[in-house]
Scaffold this motif. Structure first.
Motif, PDB file in Angstrom:
ATOM      1  N   ILE A  22       0.838  -1.203   0.000  1.00  0.00           N
ATOM      2  CA  ILE A  22       0.000   0.000   0.000  1.00  0.00           C
ATOM      3  C   ILE A  22       0.868   1.246   0.000  1.00  0.00           C
ATOM      4  O   ILE A  22       0.644   2.184  -0.769  1.00  0.00           O
ATOM      5  CB  ILE A  22      -0.948  -0.006   1.220  1.00  0.00           C
ATOM      6  CG1 ILE A  22      -1.983  -1.124   1.088  1.00  0.00           C
ATOM      7  CG2 ILE A  22      -1.657   1.349   1.360  1.00  0.00           C
ATOM      8  CD1 ILE A  22      -2.816  -1.341   2.332  1.00  0.00           C
ATOM      9  N   HIS A  23       1.906   1.249   0.850  1.00  0.00           N
ATOM     10  CA  HIS A  23       2.813   2.391   0.894  1.00  0.00           C
ATOM     11  C   HIS A  23       3.502   2.612  -0.457  1.00  0.00           C
ATOM     12  O   HIS A  23       3.636   3.754  -0.922  1.00  0.00           O
ATOM     13  CB  HIS A  23       3.876   2.174   1.968  1.00  0.00           C
ATOM     14  CG  HIS A  23       3.366   2.402   3.358  1.00  0.00           C
ATOM     15  ND1 HIS A  23       3.968   1.860   4.466  1.00  0.00           N
ATOM     16  CD2 HIS A  23       2.314   3.110   3.830  1.00  0.00           C
ATOM     17  CE1 HIS A  23       3.308   2.236   5.550  1.00  0.00           C
ATOM     18  NE2 HIS A  23       2.293   2.978   5.182  1.00  0.00           N
ATOM     19  N   GLU A  24       3.931   1.542  -1.084  1.00  0.00           N
ATOM     20  CA  GLU A  24       4.654   1.652  -2.348  1.00  0.00           C
ATOM     21  C   GLU A  24       3.817   2.311  -3.431  1.00  0.00           C
ATOM     22  O   GLU A  24       4.324   3.122  -4.214  1.00  0.00           O
ATOM     23  CB  GLU A  24       5.093   0.261  -2.821  1.00  0.00           C
ATOM     24  CG  GLU A  24       5.833   0.278  -4.144  1.00  0.00           C
ATOM     25  CD  GLU A  24       6.211  -1.118  -4.625  1.00  0.00           C
ATOM     26  OE1 GLU A  24       6.817  -1.216  -5.702  1.00  0.00           O
ATOM     27  OE2 GLU A  24       5.897  -2.104  -3.905  1.00  0.00           O
ATOM     28  N   HIS A  25       2.525   1.980  -3.476  1.00  0.00           N
ATOM     29  CA  HIS A  25       1.695   2.438  -4.587  1.00  0.00           C
ATOM     30  C   HIS A  25       0.697   3.527  -4.207  1.00  0.00           C
ATOM     31  O   HIS A  25      -0.091   3.957  -5.062  1.00  0.00           O
ATOM     32  CB  HIS A  25       0.926   1.251  -5.173  1.00  0.00           C
ATOM     33  CG  HIS A  25       1.814   0.174  -5.730  1.00  0.00           C
ATOM     34  ND1 HIS A  25       2.703   0.405  -6.753  1.00  0.00           N
ATOM     35  CD2 HIS A  25       1.962  -1.132  -5.383  1.00  0.00           C
ATOM     36  CE1 HIS A  25       3.361  -0.715  -7.032  1.00  0.00           C
ATOM     37  NE2 HIS A  25       2.928  -1.654  -6.210  1.00  0.00           N
ATOM     38  N   THR A  26       0.728   3.983  -2.940  1.00  0.00           N
ATOM     39  CA  THR A  26      -0.281   4.958  -2.499  1.00  0.00           C
ATOM     40  C   THR A  26       0.351   6.129  -1.769  1.00  0.00           C
ATOM     41  O   THR A  26      -0.355   7.003  -1.266  1.00  0.00           O
ATOM     42  CB  THR A  26      -1.320   4.262  -1.574  1.00  0.00           C
ATOM     43  OG1 THR A  26      -1.607   2.949  -2.069  1.00  0.00           O
ATOM     44  CG2 THR A  26      -2.630   5.034  -1.536  1.00  0.00           C
ATOM     45  N   ALA A  27       1.666   6.181  -1.701  1.00  0.00           N
ATOM     46  CA  ALA A  27       2.361   7.196  -0.904  1.00  0.00           C
ATOM     47  C   ALA A  27       2.029   8.617  -1.342  1.00  0.00           C
ATOM     48  O   ALA A  27       2.051   9.552  -0.537  1.00  0.00           O
ATOM     49  CB  ALA A  27       3.873   6.969  -0.967  1.00  0.00           C
ATOM     50  N   HIS A  28       1.714   8.804  -2.616  1.00  0.00           N
ATOM     51  CA  HIS A  28       1.453  10.146  -3.140  1.00  0.00           C
ATOM     52  C   HIS A  28       0.041  10.636  -2.832  1.00  0.00           C
ATOM     53  O   HIS A  28      -0.292  11.780  -3.159  1.00  0.00           O
ATOM     54  CB  HIS A  28       1.680  10.152  -4.651  1.00  0.00           C
ATOM     55  CG  HIS A  28       0.781   9.225  -5.410  1.00  0.00           C
ATOM     56  ND1 HIS A  28       0.804   7.852  -5.238  1.00  0.00           N
ATOM     57  CD2 HIS A  28      -0.187   9.477  -6.350  1.00  0.00           C
ATOM     58  CE1 HIS A  28      -0.093   7.293  -6.029  1.00  0.00           C
ATOM     59  NE2 HIS A  28      -0.708   8.257  -6.709  1.00  0.00           N
ATOM     60  N   HIS A  80      -3.823  -9.798   0.156  1.00  0.00           N
ATOM     61  CA  HIS A  80      -3.807  -9.186  -1.175  1.00  0.00           C
ATOM     62  C   HIS A  80      -2.958  -7.926  -1.139  1.00  0.00           C
ATOM     63  O   HIS A  80      -2.855  -7.279  -0.100  1.00  0.00           O
ATOM     64  CB  HIS A  80      -5.215  -8.842  -1.640  1.00  0.00           C
ATOM     65  CG  HIS A  80      -6.000 -10.025  -2.112  1.00  0.00           C
ATOM     66  ND1 HIS A  80      -6.410 -11.027  -1.262  1.00  0.00           N
ATOM     67  CD2 HIS A  80      -6.431 -10.380  -3.353  1.00  0.00           C
ATOM     68  CE1 HIS A  80      -7.068 -11.942  -1.953  1.00  0.00           C
ATOM     69  NE2 HIS A  80      -7.093 -11.570  -3.216  1.00  0.00           N
ATOM     70  N   ALA A  81      -2.371  -7.582  -2.266  1.00  0.00           N
ATOM     71  CA  ALA A  81      -1.496  -6.419  -2.352  1.00  0.00           C
ATOM     72  C   ALA A  81      -1.870  -5.573  -3.561  1.00  0.00           C
ATOM     73  O   ALA A  81      -2.091  -6.106  -4.654  1.00  0.00           O
ATOM     74  CB  ALA A  81      -0.039  -6.859  -2.465  1.00  0.00           C
ATOM     75  N   PRO A  82      -1.929  -4.258  -3.406  1.00  0.00           N
ATOM     76  CA  PRO A  82      -2.226  -3.381  -4.539  1.00  0.00           C
ATOM     77  C   PRO A  82      -1.143  -3.461  -5.616  1.00  0.00           C
ATOM     78  O   PRO A  82       0.034  -3.655  -5.322  1.00  0.00           O
ATOM     79  CB  PRO A  82      -2.255  -1.988  -3.918  1.00  0.00           C
ATOM     80  CG  PRO A  82      -2.512  -2.211  -2.463  1.00  0.00           C
ATOM     81  CD  PRO A  82      -1.834  -3.501  -2.141  1.00  0.00           C
ATOM     82  N   MET A  83      -1.559  -3.273  -6.851  1.00  0.00           N
ATOM     83  CA  MET A  83      -0.633  -3.208  -7.971  1.00  0.00           C
ATOM     84  C   MET A  83      -0.447  -1.749  -8.385  1.00  0.00           C
ATOM     85  O   MET A  83      -1.134  -0.853  -7.885  1.00  0.00           O
ATOM     86  CB  MET A  83      -1.160  -4.069  -9.128  1.00  0.00           C
ATOM     87  CG  MET A  83      -1.336  -5.541  -8.747  1.00  0.00           C
ATOM     88  SD  MET A  83      -2.064  -6.566 -10.052  1.00  0.00           S
ATOM     89  CE  MET A  83      -0.701  -6.625 -11.222  1.00  0.00           C
ATOM     90  N   ALA A  84       0.477  -1.507  -9.273  1.00  0.00           N
ATOM     91  CA  ALA A  84       0.813  -0.142  -9.685  1.00  0.00           C
ATOM     92  C   ALA A  84      -0.420   0.613 -10.168  1.00  0.00           C
ATOM     93  O   ALA A  84      -1.253   0.060 -10.891  1.00  0.00           O
ATOM     94  CB  ALA A  84       1.877  -0.178 -10.785  1.00  0.00           C
ATOM     95  N   ARG A  85      -0.528   1.850  -9.758  1.00  0.00           N
ATOM     96  CA  ARG A  85      -1.574   2.784 -10.159  1.00  0.00           C
ATOM     97  C   ARG A  85      -2.966   2.366  -9.716  1.00  0.00           C
ATOM     98  O   ARG A  85      -3.971   2.902 -10.194  1.00  0.00           O
ATOM     99  CB  ARG A  85      -1.551   3.008 -11.688  1.00  0.00           C
ATOM    100  CG  ARG A  85      -0.320   3.742 -12.198  1.00  0.00           C
ATOM    101  CD  ARG A  85      -0.486   4.146 -13.659  1.00  0.00           C
ATOM    102  NE  ARG A  85      -1.741   4.844 -13.910  1.00  0.00           N
ATOM    103  CZ  ARG A  85      -1.968   6.123 -13.634  1.00  0.00           C
ATOM    104  NH1 ARG A  85      -1.022   6.858 -13.072  1.00  0.00           N
ATOM    105  NH2 ARG A  85      -3.135   6.657 -13.902  1.00  0.00           N
TER     106      ARG A  85
END
Length: 265
Positions: A22-28, A80-85
């Motif tokens: 989540i941090h990797e793909h949602t930090a912004h 489960h893990a979010p994917m890019a974008r």
């Protein structure tokens, strides 16, 4: 627009992986991760809600939502893990598609996974909705369910309230499948399957399933649509075909598959 992610967990390793993704793909984005667990969780944007006595993921999601401060609430699970974008996609989709709907929810796309329906009506596995919509439909995941049918019930309440459920194909998450995903199933999840199903049927079969015949097995009414068949069922980003013939259509497609493991519970 702030996002509140409800994330119950009983397994520290899985939770760590999910939060990292989540941090990797949602930090912004402006977001908070509301973790409900018997062990402490910490980190950027993480709010820990202690749960001394686990009562099932539906109760945990509901407890997390009670602490949410975001405009949107999203249900996530630790395997489960979010994917890019992922978030950019569902935020753009949600903002455009909710126009004209007082109550609206969109569901995420499980990578290589199915779309869920009950009585021929789409419900989101990982729902995204406004906090005000939660209030208008009578709550988030209702505590009369322990570990199953919380998402199905939420979808039915959206439709019954005059709202709409839609599927966001481009907002993708993926199951976590490696050595950290071999945790045993929660006792609440394994023990509550048929009790939760009976609770769901008592409320919703008289409304949406009167003509569907016996509903003794989950696949008599709760039918997953495999990804390869989406185009044959989705109409304007959703599925709403509340006829028993819908079940026959789904089963005809399944007969073309090499195995039907996705239809087992």
């Amino acid at each position: 627009m702030k996002l509140s992610i409800t994330l119950p967990s009983l397994f520290p390793d899985l939770l760590s992986r999910a939060i990292a993704s989540i941090h990797e793909h949602t930090a912004h984005l402006d977001h908070e991760i509301l973790v409900v667990s018997p062990f402490e969780a910490s980190g950027p944007n993480v709010r820990w809600i202690p749960e001394d006595q686990p009562r099932g993921n539906c109760h945990a999601h509901n407890e997390a939502a009670r602490h949410a401060t975001g405009d949107l609430v999203l249900a996530m699970c630790d395997d489960h893990a979010p994917m890019a974008r992922w978030a950019d996609e569902f935020l753009a989709f949600f903002t455009e598609r909710e126009k004209g709907h007082e109550i609206y929810v969109c569901g995420l796309n499980i990578h290589c996974g199915p779309v869920g329906t009950a009585f021929g009506i789409y419900y989101p596995y990982f729902p995204v909705l406004r906090r005000r919509s939660i209030e208008r439909i009578g709550g988030y995941y209702r505590p009369q369910f322990a570990a199953h049918f919380g998402d199905v019930d939420l979808g039915m309440r959206i439709w019954r309230s005059g709202g709409r459920c839609e599927y966001c194909y481009d907002a993708r998450i993926a199951p976590i499948r490696d050595e950290t995903s071999n945790a045993p199933e929660s006792p609440h999840k394994s023990q509550a399957k048929y009790r939760d199903m009976e609770t769901f049927l008592r409320e919703w079969r008289p409304i949406y399933g009167e003509d569907w015949g016996p509903c003794e097995n989950i696949r008599d009414f709760n039918l997953d649509i495999p990804g390869r068949f989406f185009k044959d069922f989705l109409v304007d980003h959703t599925i709403y075909d509340n006829r028993p013939a819908f079940r026959d259509k789904v089963m005809a497609f399944y007969k073309t598959l090499p195995n039907d493991s996705i239809m087992r519970w």
